[in-house]
Structures are given as C-alpha cells and as structure tokens.
Design a protein around this motif. Structure first.
Motif, PDB file in Angstrom:
ATOM      1  N   LEU A 305       4.702 -10.676   9.623  1.00  0.00           N
ATOM      2  CA  LEU A 305       4.366 -11.940   8.950  1.00  0.00           C
ATOM      3  C   LEU A 305       3.273 -12.656   9.729  1.00  0.00           C
ATOM      4  O   LEU A 305       2.274 -13.121   9.146  1.00  0.00           O
ATOM      5  N   ILE A 306       3.429 -12.752  11.042  1.00  0.00           N
ATOM      6  CA  ILE A 306       2.431 -13.418  11.883  1.00  0.00           C
ATOM      7  C   ILE A 306       1.076 -12.721  11.768  1.00  0.00           C
ATOM      8  O   ILE A 306       0.024 -13.364  11.662  1.00  0.00           O
ATOM      9  N   GLU A 307       1.085 -11.382  11.783  1.00  0.00           N
ATOM     10  CA  GLU A 307      -0.166 -10.623  11.822  1.00  0.00           C
ATOM     11  C   GLU A 307      -0.800 -10.420  10.451  1.00  0.00           C
ATOM     12  O   GLU A 307      -2.024 -10.425  10.326  1.00  0.00           O
ATOM     13  N   THR A 308       0.005 -10.189   9.420  1.00  0.00           N
ATOM     14  CA  THR A 308      -0.566  -9.802   8.125  1.00  0.00           C
ATOM     15  C   THR A 308      -0.171 -10.706   6.962  1.00  0.00           C
ATOM     16  O   THR A 308      -0.818 -10.683   5.923  1.00  0.00           O
ATOM     17  N   GLY A 309       0.897 -11.463   7.114  1.00  0.00           N
ATOM     18  CA  GLY A 309       1.370 -12.306   6.014  1.00  0.00           C
ATOM     19  C   GLY A 309       2.291 -11.573   5.062  1.00  0.00           C
ATOM     20  O   GLY A 309       3.320 -12.114   4.657  1.00  0.00           O
ATOM     21  N   GLU A 310       1.974 -10.326   4.711  1.00  0.00           N
ATOM     22  CA  GLU A 310       2.745  -9.601   3.698  1.00  0.00           C
ATOM     23  C   GLU A 310       3.464  -8.369   4.224  1.00  0.00           C
ATOM     24  O   GLU A 310       4.364  -7.845   3.565  1.00  0.00           O
ATOM     25  N   GLY A 311       3.074  -7.861   5.392  1.00  0.00           N
ATOM     26  CA  GLY A 311       3.711  -6.666   5.929  1.00  0.00           C
ATOM     27  C   GLY A 311       5.125  -6.946   6.390  1.00  0.00           C
ATOM     28  O   GLY A 311       5.476  -8.087   6.706  1.00  0.00           O
ATOM     29  N   PHE A 312       5.961  -5.904   6.423  1.00  0.00           N
ATOM     30  CA  PHE A 312       7.335  -6.076   6.875  1.00  0.00           C
ATOM     31  C   PHE A 312       7.952  -4.729   7.237  1.00  0.00           C
ATOM     32  O   PHE A 312       7.574  -3.693   6.700  1.00  0.00           O
ATOM     33  N   ASP A 313       8.895  -4.766   8.191  1.00  0.00           N
ATOM     34  CA  ASP A 313       9.697  -3.591   8.499  1.00  0.00           C
ATOM     35  C   ASP A 313      10.851  -3.514   7.499  1.00  0.00           C
ATOM     36  O   ASP A 313      11.142  -4.480   6.793  1.00  0.00           O
ATOM     37  N   TYR A 314      11.555  -2.395   7.467  1.00  0.00           N
ATOM     38  CA  TYR A 314      12.433  -2.123   6.338  1.00  0.00           C
ATOM     39  C   TYR A 314      13.647  -1.323   6.776  1.00  0.00           C
ATOM     40  O   TYR A 314      13.702  -0.757   7.872  1.00  0.00           O
ATOM     41  N   THR A 315      14.631  -1.281   5.901  1.00  0.00           N
ATOM     42  CA  THR A 315      15.833  -0.499   6.144  1.00  0.00           C
ATOM     43  C   THR A 315      15.651   0.918   5.603  1.00  0.00           C
ATOM     44  O   THR A 315      14.724   1.192   4.832  1.00  0.00           O
ATOM     45  N   PHE A 316      16.569   1.801   5.983  1.00  0.00           N
ATOM     46  CA  PHE A 316      16.543   3.145   5.416  1.00  0.00           C
ATOM     47  C   PHE A 316      16.838   3.093   3.919  1.00  0.00           C
ATOM     48  O   PHE A 316      16.296   3.891   3.146  1.00  0.00           O
ATOM     49  N   ALA A 317      17.664   2.142   3.491  1.00  0.00           N
ATOM     50  CA  ALA A 317      17.935   1.982   2.056  1.00  0.00           C
ATOM     51  C   ALA A 317      16.645   1.649   1.306  1.00  0.00           C
ATOM     52  O   ALA A 317      16.410   2.160   0.197  1.00  0.00           O
ATOM     53  N   ASP A 318      15.804   0.786   1.896  1.00  0.00           N
ATOM     54  CA  ASP A 318      14.499   0.487   1.295  1.00  0.00           C
ATOM     55  C   ASP A 318      13.669   1.756   1.183  1.00  0.00           C
ATOM     56  O   ASP A 318      13.103   2.049   0.129  1.00  0.00           O
ATOM     57  N   PHE A 319      13.584   2.490   2.286  1.00  0.00           N
ATOM     58  CA  PHE A 319      12.788   3.725   2.322  1.00  0.00           C
ATOM     59  C   PHE A 319      13.291   4.717   1.280  1.00  0.00           C
ATOM     60  O   PHE A 319      12.501   5.351   0.570  1.00  0.00           O
ATOM     61  N   ASN A 320      14.601   4.849   1.178  1.00  0.00           N
ATOM     62  CA  ASN A 320      15.196   5.780   0.227  1.00  0.00           C
ATOM     63  C   ASN A 320      14.825   5.404  -1.207  1.00  0.00           C
ATOM     64  O   ASN A 320      14.493   6.268  -2.035  1.00  0.00           O
ATOM     65  N   ARG A 321      14.844   4.100  -1.497  1.00  0.00           N
ATOM     66  CA  ARG A 321      14.489   3.632  -2.847  1.00  0.00           C
ATOM     67  C   ARG A 321      13.027   3.930  -3.158  1.00  0.00           C
ATOM     68  O   ARG A 321      12.705   4.417  -4.250  1.00  0.00           O
ATOM     69  N   TRP A 322      12.134   3.668  -2.208  1.00  0.00           N
ATOM     70  CA  TRP A 322      10.709   3.939  -2.433  1.00  0.00           C
ATOM     71  C   TRP A 322      10.465   5.437  -2.597  1.00  0.00           C
ATOM     72  O   TRP A 322       9.652   5.851  -3.425  1.00  0.00           O
ATOM     73  N   ALA A 323      11.169   6.242  -1.807  1.00  0.00           N
ATOM     74  CA  ALA A 323      10.995   7.689  -1.900  1.00  0.00           C
ATOM     75  C   ALA A 323      11.354   8.190  -3.298  1.00  0.00           C
ATOM     76  O   ALA A 323      10.678   9.071  -3.852  1.00  0.00           O
TER      77      ALA A 323
END
Length: 347
Positions: A305-323
């Motif tokens: 948030l500080i560096e990009t405003g929109e970037g964020f780290d995520y959970t494995f559940a997030d990754f699984n959904r995107w995959a």
C-alpha cells in the motif's frame, strides 16, 4: 489480590507500540556501518566506537545504544560501561558486514533511508488508498530512479537477492523437479534463483528473464557460480510481451506488486509459457488462510500500500482462486524460509 497467569497485561501493547524504537536502533547501527567496523576490528570499546563513528552525544548515550544492541543479540559484550568490549554476534557478523557476500543490510538501508519515514504516513495511505512514497510529492517512482543509476540499482538488486537466498535454496532443494527440464524466472533480477536451481538440480536448464538494465548483473552471478552452460539470461517486459517458455515459470516477489487484475494478467502469461504438465510458482510471503499467523506477510502487504497503493500480499486461498480463473488444473503450497512459501499452480 494475587496476580494469576491469566491477568490482563499491557506488555504486548507496549512492545508493539514502541517497536519503532528497536527498529531504529538496528537501522542506525546499519547506517553507521557499525557491524562492518566490528567485523574488521573484532572488538572495540564504547569510546573507540564513539570516536570512530564521530558521535557527539554523551558517553552514557553511547553505552545505551551499544547495550541495547547487545540486549537484542546483535552485539556480544564483555565487561560493563567504560570497561566493556563489544563485538559482532554470529548472525550480525555473517549478515550485516558489508564486506561479506552474505550481507543483507541493503534492504535495511532502504528501510532506513526510505520506508521508515513513509510508514509514518500509513494512516493517510489507509484513508486515501494512494502510495505514500516519493510519488506522493510528485517525484518519479523510486524504481524509475533506481534503473537510471547503475550503482544504486546493483546495490538494490543484490540486497533483494541476498534476503531471498534462503528461499531460493529451499525451493531448489524441496520442489520436485524430476518431471521438468527447463525453468524461466520471470523478473529474475540478479539471476540467483536460476543459479540455485541449476546448482542443486544438475538436469535443469534455466533462463533469468528481466529488464535489460539488470541483465549484466545476472550474467555476473552466472559466471561467478560457473553455470553459464545451463543458465542464460534474456531481456524483456512481462507486461508488454510474452514470458519465455519453460517447463516451470517462477515469479519471486512479483505478484504482490500489483492489483488483482494485473496479478491475473501475469498468471495468464505464465500459463501460456508452460506446457501441459508444467508448473507456475509464486515465491512470496503467502499469508495463512485464517490471516492470523503470518504477521510479516500482513505487514508486507501494507508495505505494498505504501509503495504502490494497489499491490497486496495474499493467502493461498486467494492464489488458488486466481489459478482456477486462469485455467490451472491444481495447486499446492510449500513452506520455504521464514515467512515465505512457494504457491504452485499446475497446468
């Protein structure tokens, strides 16, 4: 009333609330290159350190500074006050001596010189959703400026590679490469992930893919490890063009820079670059699904948030959904070093 074990305590509140005190003590020592000095001199008195670093504060303040570093296990100390002798702890000598290849202080220098003050604007970042770094004042992105200065870029890239080395080695040793022959590291920077995979998996051929400005640094590392026969570099921009093909495509600390839309674009490009049976790997501070344990991952996400405003780290559940959205067949996760994991999607 006798105090029991379950009585309320403000200890954790105060430890976290004053956490920036401890952080700044370490960052100041790194900025002074104190650990590099002690690595050279082996042992010094407080007065010798005060004179060498040209500190104008009182002797008592110097004692407080050095003894706090000793209490935090960054320094070893024998004696007390005027008779004390200070030396590096084992970890400090390995990781905080600027003259050693294992130095990871580059990231700490960046924390001190840039992020320490920008994190003072966390509330504004949360209120506005806007970056709080140099771009807030109408200046260029720090990464644009980095790529204009070869020496600063080299220092930054080496610092990032240094703190990731443990993850790269763990990935090279723990991931099952038996079904694969080629790997592409998209956003490979200094090429260290490719080098580590080639070092520990002698059947693998690797390509480090990044912008042209860092290609020479990657080639330097490839030559240093004498792996030019199985590790190559290629230049490009993974948003404007395709990712080079590989049985395995890796992105280390790349996805968290971007919003969900761009994360999906990058994952789709990785999907297109691997064959059926291939794998896409994201090495990140993957947050636990309950969002309770990986506090570093949560803090890193706020740093985005500080560096990009929109970037964020995520959970494995997030990754699984995107995959699944992209079309991958299955996923898994492998714990690496510290708070980092490899989130894996199979085609």
């Amino acid at each position: 009333m006798e105090k029991g074990n379950n009585q309320p305590t403000a200890a954790n509140i105060m430890q976290i609330g004053t956490g920036f005190w401890a952080s700044k003590i370490l960052l100041a020592a790194v900025n002074f290159q104190l650990f590099s000095l002690l690595a050279e001199k082996k042992t010094m008195s407080a007065q010798q350190i005060k004179t060498t670093l040209q500190l104008k504060c009182t002797d008592r303040s110097v004692y407080d500074f050095l003894d706090a570093l000793a209490a935090f296990k960054f320094l070893d100390r024998e004696g007390l006050l005027a008779t004390a002798r200070y030396s590096n702890s084992r970890d400090s000598d390995l990781f905080l001596d600027k003259n050693k290849p294992s130095y990871i202080g580059g990231i700490l220098e960046m924390l001190n010189n840039r992020l320490y003050r920008f994190w003072g604007n966390l509330e504004e970042g949360l209120l506005t959703g806007l970056p709080q770094n140099e771009v807030k004042d109408g200046l260029e992105s720090p990464f644009v400026m980095l790529y204009r200065d070869p020496e600063k870029l080299k220092e930054f890239i080496n610092a990032m590679g240094g703190i990731q080395m443990g993850n790269f080695i763990a990935f090279a040793q723990q991931f099952d490469f038996s079904k694969y022959k080629t790997l592409t590291d998209a956003g490979g920077a200094s090429g260290l992930l490719s080098v580590m995979v080639a070092k520990y998996q002698d059947h693998m051929t690797c390509t480090s893919f990044d912008l042209p400005a860092v290609e020479s640094m990657a080639n330097d590392n490839i030559q240093r490890f004498q792996l030019a026969d199985r590790v190559k570099t290629t230049s490009g921009d993974f948003f404007s063009g395709p990712i080079p093909n590989g049985d395995v495509v890796v992105m280390g600390n790349i996805l968290h820079d971007w919003n969900e839309e761009k994360k999906l674009i990058l994952m789709k490009k990785a999907y297109d670059a691997i064959p059926f049976g291939g794998a896409f790997v994201a090495i990140e501070n993957v947050i636990d699904d309950e969002r309770r344990q990986n506090t570093f991952g949560l803090m890193m996400s706020l740093n985005m948030l500080i560096e990009t405003g929109e970037g964020f780290d995520y959970t494995f559940a997030d990754f699984n959904r995107w995959a699944k959205v992209v079309g991958f067949d299955s996923t898994s996760v492998v714990a690496l070093a510290g708070s980092s994991s490899a989130a894996i999607a199979y085609k």
